[in-house]
Design an enzyme around this catalytic site. Structure first.
Site, PDB file in Angstrom:
ATOM      1  N   ASP A 161      -4.311   5.674   3.073  1.00 51.14           N
ATOM      2  CA  ASP A 161      -3.231   6.645   3.171  1.00 51.14           C
ATOM      3  C   ASP A 161      -1.851   5.981   3.109  1.00 51.14           C
ATOM      4  OD1 ASP A 161      -3.304   7.154   6.786  1.00 51.14           O
ATOM      5  OD2 ASP A 161      -3.367   5.358   5.589  1.00 51.14           O
TER       6      ASP A 161
ATOM      7  N   GLY B  40       0.826  -1.203   0.000  1.00 52.73           N
ATOM      8  CA  GLY B  40       0.000   0.000   0.000  1.00 52.73           C
ATOM      9  C   GLY B  40       0.857   1.248   0.000  1.00 52.73           C
ATOM     10  N   SER B  41       0.380   2.255   0.713  1.00 57.41           N
ATOM     11  CA  SER B  41       1.011   3.579   0.623  1.00 57.41           C
ATOM     12  C   SER B  41       2.445   3.616   1.137  1.00 57.41           C
ATOM     13  CB  SER B  41       0.185   4.588   1.402  1.00 57.41           C
ATOM     14  OG  SER B  41      -1.124   4.579   0.899  1.00 57.41           O
ATOM     15  N   THR B  42       2.837   2.647   1.948  1.00 59.38           N
ATOM     16  CA  THR B  42       4.218   2.667   2.424  1.00 59.38           C
ATOM     17  C   THR B  42       5.199   2.491   1.268  1.00 59.38           C
ATOM     18  OG1 THR B  42       3.920   0.346   2.978  1.00 59.38           O
ATOM     19  CG2 THR B  42       3.849   1.908   4.797  1.00 59.38           C
TER      20      THR B  42
END
Lengths: 651, 173
Positions: free
Chosen positions: A651, A339-341
């Site tokens: 996020d 994901g966003s990481t």
């Protein structure tokens, strides 16, 4: 032959004239006196005396011969019996008494952490067998004695003793001290069989990394499995001869018999940081009723791990009670969509390839339709489009559309090539066992289907392990090099000299130092102004990125199931440590990377900086309540309040 | 039977025979062939003959054998002593080796025990510290004092060494 000679010699000695003293005493009278007697009489008496003497001598001779012959015959018969009839059996018995197989077991090498705390050590354990028919005492008496020595209920022992005549196993796994107490009872018919047993003093703290050893002394999981060659001591059974009192005869001993090596397998982990990591992670897992979690601290300089915790885990001392699923260290073995990481990695790729400049602005429409797929920001429903925003801003608000815009500046094949260069789709080199190959769509798919590079831009559609994510972020923290994540430092002796160190691939440069530092500084704004404010620590410059992704299982997104994560890099002015927390399936509406994983990273980081003594990089002031507050360079307080207003989805 | 060495010069004089007989009686078998030259015999006009004492030295081979015997006796004695010493040393060293080995085994057995006890204790303390009511708090940077290392003090100027006053004196006096 020898006997004949001895015998002849003896008979000759016996037949010899008696010693002079005796002969003088019995010597016939002097001639002067002899002249007074008649010659005939004297001759007669002499003959009589001589015959008597002769008789005595003969008798003695015969007697001596008889005694000797009897003795010799007896000895001969015994010799025949011992040598010819019982020879083989006696030789076997003698051999078994005179020789001893040593050492009966060679302990595995201990595992220690970077400060020398023992994480795994071999000790002797005993199985107690009793042969009731050979004890020679009433069984109830024996059971009372054993119950006292073993600290076990007496009735049970008695029941076992009465179950068979020989070979009754009373108890397994008794310690050296207990075994000593049993030996001191001096009971007959008792067997204490020694076998090695691995002991893990920290119980479950290092279980997932160190692994466990089965009953046969073979490593079955973790480092015990992957470092079997280093942990198993070379040692073969040595046969030694021993004396009557049981002592070993120190001749013919093999070289190095006494000098068991004192090597220990040293890890890069730190027990204190490991414990702090576990405490922080477990607390948050409990708060959010999460299914599982992992957290780790990596030294980006060389990829060494200071801590690596997966939770739930198992106690290797009682591995037989544990769920088999727990033996897998899922931080190393399980793939997930980051994901966003993953967004900072994509920014670094775009900057490094020259397609993007740090000062560029990207247009964020809030929502895009790509090949009939709708892609939108997590906050599109209430924020809408943001318009043209800067790169740090994209990271701060974790804009998916912004990321799609960045990645679109690269050709799909170039982007794919970059992802491959970073090691996606391949297996990472690590000393932790069972690392799988990460997953990346094929180049063909990237070229033909525009949605693939678009989803990859915000970390979906590709999957990797938490460990590989840490490795990628380490490449940002260490100035652009891919290092091999590892926990094994080497085999160290008691003087601190390394006798063996694992061979690791040379760090491979993928980003320039400038690009890496630029991205880390952008990540710092995420912590100071963006979604990562929950990870801020006054006085410390920390870069970070939150991630909340829908959980995919077998290629299908599971409704409502999220996987939240946070990556922190510190200190920003001289990046060195990467702290990652991944929490799987936290429950509750407010479960996001910023609310679940970021506080874990914050807590771990606090312990990390206190343990390692990392200096704050900014002045710290105190608010009226006495809490430390960081000041920025203008002297304004940098707030680190948890943003409870609304979660950041995706996020 | 070592006969006493004596000069022998057989003489037929009655005095000599008598004295020989008396000697024989007195000494028995031990004196067999001892004759004395008497003053009377000189009177018989025989010329004076110087007496050569019999060669009392032993033959060379015998002396060599005696030396050899003495030497070998000494050697046997010394070697016997050395053998005893060597034997006692082997027995002693074996015994002390066994004792030392037993000690080593004992220590090797105890080592993991001690390690275990030490680590279990540390683990126990750590678990105690984790409890909420332990009164201990986790270390945070807020509770730590960071001291900037002070800069090195400037080195103090050392006064130049005093020049010894010139002595206006001759080198030799």
């Amino acid at each position: 032959m020898l006997l004949d000679v001895l015998l002849n010699n003896f008979i000759v000695n016996m037949a010899r004239p008696l010693p002079p003293t005796v002969s003088q005493r019995r010597r016939p009278p002097q001639p002067a006196r002899r002249s007074q007697q008649s010659p005939a009489k004297s001759q007669q008496s002499r003959r009589r005396r001589w015959s008597a003497l002769l008789d005595t001598r003969q008798v003695r001779l015969i007697l001596a011969c008889a005694v000797l012959l009897t003795g010799l015959t007896g000895l001969g018969l015994r010799l025949i019996k011992l040598q010819l009839l019982e020879g083989k059996e006696l030789a076997t018995i003698a051999n078994s008494q005179q020789t001893l197989d040593l050492p009966s077991f060679v302990p595995r090498r201990p595992v220690v952490d970077s400060a020398g705390a023992v994480l795994a050590v071999d000790e002797s354990a005993y199985i107690l067998y009793v042969h009731p028919s050979m004890v020679g005492k009433p069984l109830d008496e024996v059971s009372v004695l054993l119950a006292e020595a073993l600290n076990q209920p007496e009735a049970e022992i008695l029941k076992k003793l009465r179950s068979a005549d020989t070979g009754v196993e009373i108890i397994d796994g008794i310690s050296e001290n207990t075994a000593r107490r049993v030996r001191k009872l001096y009971l007959d018919g008792i067997d204490l069989i020694e076998h090695p047993q691995r002991f893990y003093p920290q119980n479950d703290l290092f279980g997932a990394i160190v692994g466990y050893v089965n009953g046969e002394g073979q490593g079955q999981a973790g480092l015990e499995l992957s470092q079997e060659d280093q942990l198993a001591r070379p040692g073969q059974e040595t046969r030694v001869r021993r004396m009557g009192d049981g002592g070993i005869i120190p001749t013919d001993l093999p070289a190095g018999f006494l000098h068991q090596d004192d090597l220990k397998l040293e890890l890069t982990l730190d027990r204190r940081i490991q414990r702090a990591t576990r405490v922080a992670l477990d607390r948050q897992l409990a708060n959010f009723g999460a299914q599982r979690g992992t957290a780790m601290v990596m030294d980006a300089k060389d990829g060494s791990l200071l801590s690596l915790v997966v939770s739930p885990t198992y106690d290797p001392n009682r591995f037989y009670d544990a769920d088999v699923e727990l033996f897998r260290n899922w931080a190393v073995t399980d793939l997930y969509e980051p994901g966003s990481t993953f967004k900072p990695i994509n920014v670094a790729i775009a900057l490094e390839s020259g397609a993007l400049k740090p000062s560029d602005f990207i247009y964020d429409a809030g929502q895009l339709v790509i090949s009939e797929h709708i892609v939108q920001n997590h906050d599109y429903s209430y924020t809408g489009g943001r318009g043209a925003i800067s790169i740090p801003h994209i990271l701060q608000v974790s804009s998916n559309i912004g990321m799609v815009g960045i990645v679109r500046k690269l050709a799909p094949s170039s982007y794919h090539g970059w992802l491959e260069k970073l090691g996606l789709g391949k297996t990472i080199t690590t000393d932790l066992p069972s690392a799988p190959a990460s997953q990346l769509k094929t180049l063909e798919e990237f070229k033909t289907s525009p949605i693939e590079p678009a989803t990859a831009s915000f970390g979906q559609g590709l999957s990797l392990t938490p460990l590989q994510l840490a490795q990628l972020h380490a490449s940002l923290a260490n100035g652009g090099k891919i290092v091999s994540p590892h926990v094994v430092k080497g085999l160290v002796d008691s003087n601190g000299n390394y006798k063996w160190t694992p061979e690791r691939p040379e760090p491979r440069r993928v980003f320039s130092e400038e690009t890496a530092q630029t991205v880390v500084e952008m990540m710092e704004t995420v912590v100071t102004q963006g979604s990562g404010r929950t990870a801020a620590i006054p006085g410390y410059r920390i870069g970070g990125k939150t991630g909340t992704a829908q959980k995919a299982e077998n290629g299908i997104y599971v409704a409502g199931a999220r996987i939240t994560s946070f990556v922190g890099i510190l200190p920003v002015n001289d990046p060195r440590y990467v702290v990652i927390a991944v929490v799987d399936e936290p429950r509750g509406e407010n479960a996001y990377g910023s609310t679940v994983a970021a506080p874990v990273v914050k807590e771990i980081t606090q312990s990390l900086v206190s343990t390692l003594g990392i200096q704050p990089s900014q002045p710290v002031a105190f608010d009226p309540e006495g809490n430390p507050v960081a000041l920025d360079l203008e002297g304004n307080p940098v707030t680190a309040e948890v943003d409870q207003s609304g979660g950041v989805w995706g996020d | 039977m070592a006969a006493r060495p004596a000069t022998i010069d057989y003489n037929d004089s009655p005095v000599a025979r008598r004295s020989a007989a008396s000697m024989s009686r007195a000494f028995g078998d031990q004196v067999r062939t001892v004759q004395f030259r008497t003053g009377a015999a000189q009177d018989l006009g025989n010329s004076v003959r110087s007496l050569k004492p019999r060669d009392t030295t032993l033959p060379l081979w015998l002396r060599q054998l005696i030396v050899l015997q003495r030497g070998s006796s000494m050697a046997v004695l010394v070697m016997g002593g050395l053998t005893l010493l060597a034997y006692s040393w082997t027995v002693h060293s074996q015994r002390s080796w066994s004792q030392a080995y037993a000690h080593l085994s004992h220590l090797r057995r105890n080592e993991p025990q001690l390690t275990r006890a030490n680590e279990v204790l540390k683990e126990h303390l750590a678990q105690q510290a984790e409890l909420a009511n332990s009164g201990l708090i986790e270390p945070t940077p807020g509770h730590m004092l960071y001291l900037e290392p002070a800069e090195l003090r400037p080195s103090r100027p050392v006064p130049p060494p005093e020049v010894p006053a010139a002595i206006d004196a001759p080198l030799g006096y």
